[in-house]
Write an enzyme that holds these catalytic residues in place. Structure first.
Site, PDB file in Angstrom:
ATOM      1  CD  GLU A 174      -2.500  -1.275   2.729  1.00  0.00           C
ATOM      2  OE1 GLU A 174      -2.048  -0.614   3.682  1.00  0.00           O
ATOM      3  OE2 GLU A 174      -3.489  -1.999   2.823  1.00  0.00           O
ATOM      4  CE1 TYR A 214       3.745  13.538  11.292  1.00  0.00           C
ATOM      5  CE2 TYR A 214       3.942  14.534   9.131  1.00  0.00           C
ATOM      6  CZ  TYR A 214       3.186  13.890  10.083  1.00  0.00           C
ATOM      7  OH  TYR A 214       1.882  13.612   9.830  1.00  0.00           O
ATOM      8  CB  CYS A 261      -0.116  33.784  14.200  1.00  0.00           C
ATOM      9  SG  CYS A 261      -1.003  34.861  13.102  1.00  0.00           S
ATOM     10  CD  GLU A 262       1.414  27.643  15.432  1.00  0.00           C
ATOM     11  OE1 GLU A 262       2.326  26.825  15.666  1.00  0.00           O
ATOM     12  OE2 GLU A 262       0.216  27.362  15.377  1.00  0.00           O
TER      13      GLU A 262
HETATM   14  N1  LLP Z   1      -1.311   1.842   4.595  1.00  0.00           N
HETATM   15  C1  LLP Z   1      -1.746   2.249   5.799  1.00  0.00           C
HETATM   16  C2  LLP Z   1      -2.600   1.362   6.587  1.00  0.00           C
HETATM   17  C3  LLP Z   1      -1.398   3.499   6.288  1.00  0.00           C
HETATM   18  O1  LLP Z   1      -1.833   3.892   7.489  1.00  0.00           O
HETATM   19  C4  LLP Z   1      -0.578   4.345   5.503  1.00  0.00           C
HETATM   20  C5  LLP Z   1      -0.193   5.657   5.993  1.00  0.00           C
HETATM   21  C6  LLP Z   1      -0.153   3.885   4.247  1.00  0.00           C
HETATM   22  C7  LLP Z   1      -0.524   2.614   3.824  1.00  0.00           C
HETATM   23  C8  LLP Z   1       0.703   4.703   3.331  1.00  0.00           C
HETATM   24  O2  LLP Z   1       1.889   5.102   3.903  1.00  0.00           O
HETATM   25  P1  LLP Z   1       3.010   5.813   2.993  1.00  0.00           P
HETATM   26  O3  LLP Z   1       3.442   4.812   1.956  1.00  0.00           O
HETATM   27  O4  LLP Z   1       2.385   6.986   2.347  1.00  0.00           O
HETATM   28  O5  LLP Z   1       4.052   6.198   3.957  1.00  0.00           O
HETATM   29  N2  LLP Z   1       1.166  12.313   7.482  1.00  0.00           N
HETATM   30  C9  LLP Z   1       2.396  11.538   7.565  1.00  0.00           C
HETATM   31  C10 LLP Z   1       2.228  10.146   7.035  1.00  0.00           C
HETATM   32  C11 LLP Z   1       1.138   9.383   7.749  1.00  0.00           C
HETATM   33  C12 LLP Z   1       0.887   8.053   7.097  1.00  0.00           C
HETATM   34  C13 LLP Z   1      -0.299   7.391   7.674  1.00  0.00           C
HETATM   35  N3  LLP Z   1      -0.561   6.119   7.113  1.00  0.00           N
HETATM   36  C14 LLP Z   1       3.490  12.286   6.804  1.00  0.00           C
HETATM   37  O6  LLP Z   1       3.244  13.340   6.250  1.00  0.00           O
HETATM   38  O7  LLP Z   1       4.622  11.819   6.789  1.00  0.00           O
END
Ligand code: LLP
Length: 465
Positions: free
Chosen positions: A321, A365, A392-393
């Site tokens: 995924e 992050y 504003c931060e």
């Molecule tokens: N599958 C599941 C069950 C997930 O929870 C996620 C991401 C993915 C696949 C895809 O993950 P990726 O390949 O995109 O890393 N907002 C954070 C990332 C949070 C990801 C949450 N779940 C950021 O900006 O780094």
């Protein structure tokens, strides 16, 4: 000839930030990166997808997200060719809109959604239900009803309550396929906020405590009933995001296959699918480590074969995924410099017309980005500057200490690459700032996928004095 962001590595016009650039041929290994340039460069003709970025800024205003369709498609194809035996489910949380769903569908990917909203968008464009996987640690009853109503292929169950509720909601005799989300107890050494394979976090059933085995038992209770309501289609795990190690995925596969063997021994039930989630890292800047897709494919294939042989199990169907790895590099954000502040001997701040509302990742992050001047040529020497937003931060920073030309001034345009994933999807309207548009580019043509938010949009929800 106008410069293209999609030039080969040798001729890329963006030596400071090559890892973040869209490219028609995904370059998952660091061997293909060009070295960082010691000087800041600027380029008035820099283009993505055959369209000059400065022209996009002039036509659609700033800030604006630009998305290179060819780059998204190329990365989707790279996954399919590296893992032809696997189902590749694009994680829509990274970036979703109707066009993106269409690209994903036409490239033969499946879709991972994590809310009724994402599901509704997929349904709206007629994405095939059987290629949708629904996630979520706390799905609302409406999410579940919508998923059952559309007939989504698999629902990933995350708690014992959910298993019972889903079994009751599903039609007995027409079992809903489920994947059990397993917490394998593995630390991917990523930022704590996006580490999901460890014990102490909200997702999934722990292997170590026996909760995962109990979940298998519970789902099979509904599967083996006279009129089954659930069907155990597979085991799932997602270790976190921005993971560079391939070995940790291999270890997760071994642990989940051991649970599959237990299910066979205990209930004589073969679990047919292994979903290893996403989390494949993207190098945002030169020198940042990348995820090596080819090594991943080879390692996972061998690991699964070996573990299944050991346990005398058939090879399960593999699902992965990726979200960020498909769309991050296709994105570039354009900003206009609004003002500057020089603190002699300390720092120069460059403030632009966006910020943490369109890119919260540095604040959330500590993520590092690069930026460069576009729209005019500068031969001025570089000096370190910190690009900040308009919110504003003090923590509203887009990129720290970048080499930018000393003649940078208000009105200049900056482009920040590698902003295709978790930017628009996590954008907010903090300080009543409207969210930028998403402009797709392809073969020299730009088109609006998502229009700029207006103050009227914001005020329309404010319905009472
Ligand atoms: N599958 C599941 C069950 C997930 O929870 C996620 C991401 C993915 C696949 C895809 O993950 P990726 O390949 O995109 O890393 N907002 C954070 C990332 C949070 C990801 C949450 N779940 C950021 O900006 O780094």
């Amino acid at each position: 000839m106008r410069n293209q962001l999609r030039l080969s590595a040798e001729t890329t016009p963006w030596p400071l930030t090559t890892t973040g650039l869209p490219s028609p041929t995904p370059t998952p290994t660091s061997a293909t990166k060009t070295p960082s340039s010691p000087t800041a460069t600027a380029d008035e003709d820099l283009a993505v997808g055959g369209v000059r970025l400065a022209e996009i800024a002039a036509t659609y205003g700033t800030p604006a997200y630009v998305l290179d369709e060819a780059d998204v498609r190329a990365r989707a194809r790279a996954y399919r060719s590296a893992l032809p035996e696997a189902e590749i489910a694009y994680a829509g949380k990274a970036f979703l809109c109707r066009a993106m769903i269409g690209w994903v569908q036409s490239e033969g990917l499946s879709l991972d959604v994590c809310s009724g909203g994402e599901l509704a968008l997929a349904r709206h464009v007629g994405f095939p239900a059987d290629r949708i996987v629904l996630h979520g640690n706390a799905k609302t009853p409406r999410d579940v009803q919508d998923a059952l109503g559309y007939g989504v292929g698999r629902i990933v169950v995350d708690s014992t309550y959910e298993i019972t509720q889903l079994a009751v909601a599903a039609h007995a005799g027409h079992p809903q396929k489920v994947l059990i989300r397993v917490t394998p107890g593995l630390d991917a050494h990523t930022h704590k906020a996006i580490a999901t394979g460890v014990e102490d976090q909200k997702f999934g059933f722990s292997l170590a405590t026996g909760a995962a085995a109990d979940a298998v038992r519970q789902v099979l209770h509904w599967q083996l009933a006279d009129r089954p309501a659930l069907e155990l289609a597979g085991l799932h795990c997602h270790l976190g995001s921005q993971i560079t190690s391939v070995d940790i995925f291999a270890e997760a596969a071994r642990r989940l296959i051991a649970l599959m063997a237990w299910s066979r021994d205990e209930f004589n039930v073969i679990v047919p699918e292994l979903d290893l989630g996403g989390g494949h890292a993207v190098g945002y800047r030169d020198g940042d480590p990348d995820f090596d897709l080819e090594t991943y494919a080879r390692t996972i294939r061998t690991t699964i074969a070996k573990a299944c042989h050991q346990h005398r199990l058939p090879i399960p169907k593999l699902t992965v995924e990726p979200g960020r790895a498909i769309v991050a590099r296709a994105g570039v954000t354009l900003y206009r410099v609004l003002t500057m502040k020089r603190i002699p001997g300390i720092r120069t701040f460059v403030a632009v017309d966006g910020g943490m509302s369109d890119n919260p990742r540095p604040a959330l992050y500590g993520s590092a980005y690069t930026a460069r001047l576009i729209g005019r040529t500068s031969t001025a020497p570089p000096e370190p500057m910190t690009v900040v937003g308009r919110h504003c931060e003090a923590g509203d920073v887009i990129a720290h200490d970048l080499p930018l030309p000393t003649d940078l001034r208000p009105g200049d345009l900056l482009a920040v690459p590698c902003t295709g994933a978790y930017q628009h999807s996590m954008a907010s309207t903090y300080n009543q700032v409207c969210r930028p548009p998403v402009i797709a580019v392809r073969d020299g043509v730009a088109r609006v996928l998502i229009r700029r938010e207006t103050l009227e949009d914001l005020q329309a929800r404010d319905v009472s004095l």
